[in-house]
Design an enzyme around this catalytic site. Structure first.
Site, mmCIF file in Angstrom:
data_model
loop_
_atom_site.group_PDB
_atom_site.id
_atom_site.type_symbol
_atom_site.label_atom_id
_atom_site.label_comp_id
_atom_site.label_asym_id
_atom_site.label_seq_id
_atom_site.Cartn_x
_atom_site.Cartn_y
_atom_site.Cartn_z
ATOM 1 N N ASP A 78 3.280 14.823 -0.612
ATOM 2 C CA ASP A 78 2.302 14.592 -1.675
ATOM 3 C C ASP A 78 2.984 13.178 -2.481
ATOM 4 O OD1 ASP A 78 0.080 15.495 -0.933
ATOM 5 O OD2 ASP A 78 0.045 16.910 -2.719
ATOM 6 N N ASP A 130 -14.315 13.344 -5.080
ATOM 7 C CA ASP A 130 -15.207 12.851 -3.945
ATOM 8 C C ASP A 130 -14.622 13.038 -2.711
ATOM 9 O OD1 ASP A 130 -13.082 11.042 -4.021
ATOM 10 O OD2 ASP A 130 -14.162 9.050 -4.269
ATOM 11 N N ASP A 181 2.098 22.781 -6.598
ATOM 12 C CA ASP A 181 1.225 22.580 -5.367
ATOM 13 C C ASP A 181 1.865 21.345 -4.642
ATOM 14 O OD1 ASP A 181 0.151 21.403 -7.984
ATOM 15 O OD2 ASP A 181 -1.122 20.364 -6.410
ATOM 16 N N ASN A 182 2.737 20.722 -5.178
ATOM 17 C CA ASN A 182 3.192 19.615 -4.398
ATOM 18 C C ASN A 182 4.528 19.717 -3.863
ATOM 19 O OD1 ASN A 182 1.122 18.316 -4.730
ATOM 20 N ND2 ASN A 182 1.619 16.948 -6.632
ATOM 21 N N GLY A 221 -6.481 23.542 -3.850
ATOM 22 C CA GLY A 221 -6.790 23.644 -2.721
ATOM 23 C C GLY A 221 -6.928 22.253 -2.255
ATOM 24 N N LYS A 257 -6.222 12.728 5.356
ATOM 25 C CA LYS A 257 -6.176 12.637 3.845
ATOM 26 C C LYS A 257 -7.422 11.819 3.433
ATOM 27 C CE LYS A 257 -2.897 12.717 -0.117
ATOM 28 N NZ LYS A 257 -1.660 12.297 -0.478
#
Ligand code: AMP
Ligand code: MG
Length: 492
Positions: free
Chosen positions: A260, A123, A250-251, A88, A111
């Site tokens: 990405d 973070d 996921d990319n 996610g 982003k």
């Protein structure tokens, strides 16, 4: 509240298990590093507003403007071959969607705007270096005409991010035709949530592939369309020497855009084994491995779609396999068509594949620079062989001479005047690519000296990759030995 940006958020209208609503976390002292004015205009956004205090507050995540519906999207993914059922958006927040001047729906995403429910131990922040790298390389790809996400803006947060050292924090505003990935499908497939899978597939079909073939089954049409888009995309990468670096599922964008930008880089000397990413120990994502990896990823996509392809599992598998088998042919024909163009050939000759292969092998043996070889062949296309500028690029110039005479003989069969050919070749073979040593130098100047000059200059050069630019000749050059960058760090 006045509507500044006409958001229309179709993804947020999907069921709540597709995402988590999340507000960006504000930052101490936002400062605009760069705004992409032509892109802002294309999106119908006002560049003056965006670069004013309210615009910067939005780009920094300090305010959420009317009409935005910030969410972090859910997805899963295979990372270096291993499956993670829950990834996610851990440091990306989708503000919403706008329909651009051409009628195309585009995501606007921040982003590095703070933690989300998917951040795990991260973070939610991004370091200036990685933001600038994505800005430079994604915009360079756009300049080269390769499907890609875009960079709308970069802002400094005025806060530090803790990595190996403390680095200046920044936020990139990314624009994409969507952020739906292969991993988004995998997320629901892994949970056996066929209803969500169908909703997602319907959303993607309506949004990206409104007229799929698929002989009656729209989901088969979707699979075919995504395979075709990825095959074409990876062929484009191969033709310019681009190495994505983290082709995890996921990319990989369902829309067929490059997405990405992490430890991505362009190859200088031609070698299929080239890897830059410091985390890619075994070369899984090397230049030459990108086509089989794309196919591997698409196989994971097909697996996720199985419940939609047929009620009977065996039948679904056999349908999926048939379509996957088209990948190699589609990729190969895009690649060969592209190399033909690079060599100035407009007709097809069965020996062309051999001719292309021979050039690549000669380049590899002679450690020649991939980009410059094609560019110099283009510029030399009017001259006779020997004494050509291309020769100097090879450690084995005599081998190039042999190859060049084959090529020139082949050109005799072409119906096109040499001048037309030369022009066409110079429009397909870039002079300027984001050379890794230049990207690193621009990042270093910005991060260590706060000097954005080299970044700005590089962006300007790369916006016109096919044009000679007087005074900027050095940007076309490969790194000198001491300038070579051998590893690119994620630096996330
Ligand atoms: P990437 O390698 O950038 O594609 O990221 C893989 C996964 O790690 C995604 O789910 C990201 O959202 C997450 N991620 C990467 N960096 C951070 C970060 N600094 N904070 C939170 N999540 C992150
Ligand atoms: Mg990612």
């Amino acid at each position: 509240m006045m509507v500044i940006i006409p958001f229309d958020n179709s993804y947020a209208r999907l069921p709540e298990r597709f995402y988590a609503p999340v507000r960006p976390t504000g930052v101490a002292a936002p400062r605009l590093v760069r705004l992409n004015i032509p892109l802002a205009s294309e999106l119908g956004l006002d560049p003056d507003w965006l670069s004013g205090p309210e615009g910067i507050a939005m780009l920094a995540g300090n305010s959420v403007v009317a009409g935005a519906f910030p969410i972090a999207t859910a997805y899963a993914g295979h990372q270096f071959g291993g499956f993670s059922p829950q990834l996610g958006d851990g440091r990306a927040i989708l503000l919403g969607e706008v329909v651009d001047r051409h009628g195309q729906r585009r995501d606007i995403q921040l982003k590095g705007a703070g933690p989300t429910p998917f951040s795990r131990r991260g973070d939610g922040r991004a370091a200036l270096g990685s933001v600038l790298r994505e800005y430079i390389v994604s915009e360079a790809m756009a300049g080269l005409g390769v499907p890609t996400t875009r960079a709308l803006a970069a802002v400094l947060t005025g806060e530090g991010v803790r990595r190996e050292t403390v680095l200046p924090g920044a936020i990139l505003t990314r624009v994409a035709s969507s952020h739906i990935r292969i991993g988004t499908f995998q997320f629901f497939a892994a949970r056996g949530d066929v209803e969500a899978l169908r909703l997602l597939a319907d959303h993607v079909i309506a949004r990206h592939y409104p007229d799929p073939a698929g002989s009656g089954n729209p989901y088969l049409g979707l699979l075919e369309a995504v395979i075709a888009a990825q095959a074409a995309l990876v062929a484009r990468w191969m033709l310019i020497g681009f190495i994505h670096g983290v082709m995890n599922t996921d990319n990989m964008s369902i829309a067929g855009e490059t997405i990405d930008y992490g430890p991505c880089a362009f190859m200088d000397t031609y070698d299929p084994g080239t890897v830059f990413s410091s985390i890619d120990e075994y070369g899984r994502y090397s230049y030459g491995n990108q086509p089989p990896i794309a196919r591997w990823n698409l196989t994971r996509f097909a697996e996720a779609l199985l419940p939609l392809l047929a009620d009977d599992q065996d039948k679904a598998v056999s349908i999926a396999q048939d379509v996957l088998n088209h990948f190699d042919g589609l990729f190969q024909s895009s690649l060969v068509a592209g190399f033909r163009q690079k060599l100035g050939l407009v007709t097809d000759d069965p020996d062309d594949v051999e001719l292309i292969k021979a050039l690549l092998e000669t380049m590899q043996r002679g450690q020649a620079d991939f980009t410059l070889v094609f560019r110099r062949l283009s510029e030399d296309a009017l001259q006779a062989a020997n004494g050509s500028a291309c020769r100097d690029l090879f450690g084995n110039p005599a081998e190039l001479d042999d190859w060049e005479s084959r090529w020139r003989e082949r050109l005799l069969k072409e119906p096109v005047p040499a001048e037309t050919r030369q022009n066409a070749m110079c429009r397909i073979n870039p002079l300027f690519i984001p050379r890794n040593h230049r990207v690193e130098a621009a990042i270093q100047a910005a991060v260590e000296q706060g000097d954005l000059g080299p970044f700005e200059e590089l962006i300007a050069v790369l916006a016109r990759p096919y044009d000679r630019q007087p005074g900027r000749e050095d940007y076309a050059l490969p790194p000198a030995f001491h300038e070579r960058v051998t590893a690119t760090f994620c630096g996330t």
